[in-house]
Design an enzyme around this catalytic site. Structure first.
Site, PDB file in Angstrom:
ATOM      1  N   HIS A 198       0.268  10.997  -5.333  1.00 17.57           N
ATOM      2  CA  HIS A 198       0.589  10.682  -6.733  1.00 17.57           C
ATOM      3  C   HIS A 198       0.203  11.830  -7.660  1.00 17.57           C
ATOM      4  CE1 HIS A 198       2.136   6.679  -6.160  1.00 17.57           C
ATOM      5  NE2 HIS A 198       1.089   6.331  -5.458  1.00 17.57           N
TER       6      HIS A 198
ATOM      7  N   ASP B 293      -0.874  10.413 -12.658  1.00 18.23           N
ATOM      8  CA  ASP B 293       0.030   9.939 -11.609  1.00 18.23           C
ATOM      9  C   ASP B 293       1.227  10.887 -11.590  1.00 18.23           C
ATOM     10  OD1 ASP B 293       1.513   8.193  -9.738  1.00 18.23           O
ATOM     11  OD2 ASP B 293      -0.009   6.741 -10.274  1.00 18.23           O
TER      12      ASP B 293
ATOM     13  N   GLU C 146      -1.332   5.850  -1.020  1.00 15.94           N
ATOM     14  CA  GLU C 146       0.070   6.244  -0.880  1.00 15.94           C
ATOM     15  C   GLU C 146       0.262   7.763  -0.862  1.00 15.94           C
ATOM     16  OE1 GLU C 146       2.284   2.410  -2.796  1.00 15.94           O
ATOM     17  OE2 GLU C 146       1.593   3.872  -4.260  1.00 15.94           O
TER      18      GLU C 146
HETATM   19  C1  ACM Z   1      -1.531   0.962  -5.701  1.00 16.03           C
HETATM   20  O1  ACM Z   1      -1.028  -0.074  -6.173  1.00 16.03           O
HETATM   21  N1  ACM Z   1      -0.766   1.924  -5.247  1.00 16.03           N
HETATM   22  C2  ACM Z   1      -2.974   1.137  -5.639  1.00 16.03           C
END
Ligand code: ACM
Ligand code: ZN
Length: 752
Positions: free
Chosen positions: A262, A189, A325
């Site tokens: 991410h 991440d 995201e």
């Molecule tokens: C997430 O909670 N961004 C998958």
């Protein structure tokens, strides 16, 4: 609470005849998740200190685990025998997947269908053993059991905070004890890359370390940092060790390598694969970042080389590639990304994301693996072989299942274990939201409205543990347990018992087991809860206890003046505190039976609208509508926000009415909204206040909303008011939740 005291207390309940708690639940299986069939017979089977079995009939690792648990929990051991064994086995055919049965009579007779189900039978056997004054026995019974869903997952984010190999092993141990079988290992991440990749050593030499980490909630201002290096990673040898450890517990590991978003940690190590190619460090703050992988050819070579090593390491079918995201801001101006759009005749950046996932999907297919991604991978068109993990509610999963794609349900409402688990103000800091034990228990991964064929694409469910606010193992276990047991119950059981009997079994038998296993579970759900409810003269303090025989003592202090009272608790006990101009009401409540003390502080702000009646024309989202009285209870929603303290709407037009008991002169109305754009919560655009009328509403006041607190003058004698709030239609492109209707969070509405 003092755990030893708690255990002693539980033993007390279990062992005293007559008042005996256990007597009420003896016909319920002590095994969790609850077996499909549990039939009691008369009498008990007493266990010898040395339990004989034919060890050749079991895989070696299974005996090792059985020995460890028997010794740790029950001070028992096993011995090998060629003759008549205490535990006898039989292999079955033509039974449901992972089926086993246990008959407890003059010995323990296990029938099983495969190695995994033999393992499940042994976990159940360990949980069946009861203790009475050092004597070990199992109630004679017959059990038949098999899981309802094949995906019973628990996730762990090791990027936001790193967990050691030993900690991961303990996490797997407890999962296995409760028959959870998928470990979703979130390995990369923004805040850290956690797996050795031989081809790209900088991923771990640079990407696994950050200089500093934000302290407090990320919405708290000003932001503060700990100025301490945080990091770590797993070598491939350690990964192999963990994979073997999981296999021996019949747990499949699903590794997640996040892309295209991410990816800050990877891009800190290799900035050449970003759009702007700028050097940057691994961030120590939480959120969603614009700096994502560029879609040029070199990036695909980079990612496929990484995935080559990942697919060689992990034996499971699925590789999770994230997909959530990913802001498209950088792609919009990047000449390389725009060229990819043109060369491939794509319409826009959404289609570019879909193109990205499809390329990775083709690569994984060649490696004989299946792609799994968060529900954002639906945007721009789902790749042919992709499975979807639905997190933004169940809608993404529903769409995917209707298109015959496999789905894992993990909606924020029931499955995000980084949310608060109780309404107590003493809960440790969490990201927000409210996911109680009972809510998890009621989770059903099959939404209504699917045909049985479509429902067949739902593999099961999973809970996610994001670790922004989970810095260590203690806190991880606190957030995971007992909710993970409730999750297992909702995914394993064909017909689960009522929540009440589950929670009794949990408190009386499994909490002591978890104590022995040294799991720092939360007993929040056991603690009595206190609600503070506004009414027209002040505040009503309502104490809810699980056990109506609790005696409690309370100390209330109002503006520094202290009063002591002792109550014998009846159901829904309450007492009232009259409002003064501004009251600080502090209560300390001690429960005699549970040796369980809880403290609640509340600041009550008196105003003319306390306890006023609210009628919603626009329904708040049920996830953020725990009590309507929240809006006029004299208490402001806290920051950082907690799910149950705010009323949350997900509509772009919000209409409701507020009515007082009688006409009042109101000079001003003060609205308090929440702004937390990272959580998709925005300030609305405009607020209108009307005099309600069936024929023609009369506009009293109108205001645009620029700040969290907005005061509106109305200067009128009124009994009833109508409110209309309009919000942005959609969250702008480039921000978390782009394209969705923003959330509007409101608390309190103060009348003066
Ligand atoms: C997430 O909670 N961004 C998958
Ligand atoms: Zn680019």
């Amino acid at each position: 609470m003092n755990l030893i005291l708690f255990r002693a207390l539980v033993l007390f309940f279990v062992m005293i005849p007559g008042s005996c708690y256990y007597a009420q639940i003896k016909d319920i299986s002590p095994v969790l998740p609850s077996p499909v069939v549990y039939k009691r017979a008369k009498g008990n089977l007493y266990l010898p200190k040395k339990i004989s079995l034919n060890k050749d009939a079991f895989p070696e690792h299974m005996i090792a685990q059985l020995d460890t648990l028997l010794e740790k929990i029950h001070a028992l051991e096993t011995v090998d025998t060629r003759g008549k064994a205490f535990i006898r086995l039989r292999k079955l055919k033509n039974v449901p997947k992972d089926f086993y049965s246990i008959a407890i009579n003059d010995y323990v007779f296990i029938s099983y269908s495969n190695e995994k189900s033999l393992f499940y039978a042994l976990e159940s056997f360990i949980q069946l053993i009861q203790t009475e004054e050092d004597i070990k026995y199992i109630s004679k019974a017959f059990i038949q059991d098999y899981p309802k869903f094949e995906w019973r997952g628990l996730h762990l984010d090791v990027s936001r905070h790193f967990f050691t190999v030993a900690e991961i092993k303990k996490y797997l141990d407890i999962m296995a004890f409760y028959k959870l079988n998928i470990f979703h290992w979130h390995l990369t991440d923004d805040q850290g890359w956690r797996i050795e990749i031989k081809a790209f050593p900088k991923l771990t030499s640079i990407g696994a370390w950050r200089d500093s980490t934000i302290i407090n909630h990320f919405t708290s201002e000003p932001r503060q940092y700990d100025n301490t290096v945080h990091g770590g990673y797993y070598t491939q040898e350690e990964v192999k060790e963990i994979i073997k450890y999981a296999q021996e517990r019949y747990i499949t590991i699903v590794p997640e390598i996040e892309m295209p978003g991410h990816s800050s940690a990877a891009l800190a190590a290799y900035p050449e694969y970003s759009c702007n190619q700028k050097k940057q460090s691994v961030p120590g703050v939480w959120g969603v970042f614009d700096n994502i992988y560029c879609t040029k050819e070199e990036t695909f070579v980079f990612l496929e080389t990484i995935l080559e090593e990942i697919t060689d390491l992990f034996p499971g079918d699925y590789i999770h590639i994230g997909g959530d995201e990913a802001p498209k801001t950088n792609w919009e101006y990047c000449i390389n990304c725009q060229k990819t759009i043109q060369d491939n005749a794509l319409l826009n950046e959404k289609e570019l994301q879909s193109y990205f996932i499809k390329r990775i999907d083709r690569f994984l297919l060649k490696k004989n693996k299946k792609l799994l991604g968060w529900d954002e991978i639906l945007e721009g068109g789902l790749s042919p072989n992709a499975a979807v993990m639905s997190w933004r509610g169940m809608q993404g999963g529903i769409i995917a299942a209707k298109k015959s794609h496999y789905v894992v349900m993990t909606p924020g409402s029931h499955c995000y274990f980084d949310h608060y688990q109780s309404k107590s103000k003493s809960e440790p800091l969490a990201i927000g939201g409210y996911t109680s034990l009972e809510k998890v228990y009621n989770f059903n991964p099959i939404p209504s409205g699917l045909s049985s064929t479509e429902a067949g694409f739902i593999l099961g469910g999973q809970a996610n543990l994001w670790t922004e606010y989970i810095p260590d193992m203690n806190q991880l276990e606190y957030m995971a347990y007992p909710r993970a047991i409730a999750l297992s119950q909702s995914l394993w059981c064909t017909d689960k018992p009522e929540f009440k009997s589950f929670s009794k079994m949990l408190y009386t038998y499994h909490f002591p087991l978890l104590d022995i296993l040294e799991v720092n579970y939360s007993n929040s759900s056991l603690k009595p809860s206190i609600d503070f409810i506004g009414f027209n003269k002040g505040i009503r303090i309502k104490v809810n206890s699980k056990d109506s025989s609790d005696v409690f003592q309370t100390n209330i202090s109002e503006d520094g003046i202290s009063k002591n009272k002792t109550f014998t608790l009846k159901a829904n006990h309450y007492f009232d505190v009259q409002a003064k101009k501004e009251n600080t009401v502090k209560t300390t409540i001690t429960f005699k039976n549970l040796k369980n003390s809880i403290t609640s502080n509340v600041t009550l702000k008196n105003h003319l609208g306390l306890g006023a009646k609210i009628t919603f024309e626009t329904a708040p989202n049920p996830q953020y509508n725990y009590t309507q009285s929240v809006l006029t209870d004299g208490q402001y929603g806290m920051r950082p926000w907690r799910g149950h303290e705010w009323i949350g709407f997900d509509s772009d037009n919000i209409v409701f009415e507020i009515e007082f008991e009688k006409k009042k002169k109101i000079k001003t109305v003060n609205f308090s909204f929440l702004k937390s754009n990272g959580s998709w919560i925005y300030l609305p655009n405009e607020l209108n206040i009307y005099k309600p009328s069936r024929k023609r509403e009369k506009l009293f006041a109108k205001s645009t909303i620029k700040t969290e607190q907005t005061e509106i003058k109305i200067n009128r004698r009124i009994r009833k008011l109508r409110f209309k709030i309009s919000t942005h239609k959609k969250i702008p492109i480039g921000f978390p939740g782009e394209g969705h209707t923003p959330w509007t969070f409101l608390d309190e509405i103060e009348f003066n």
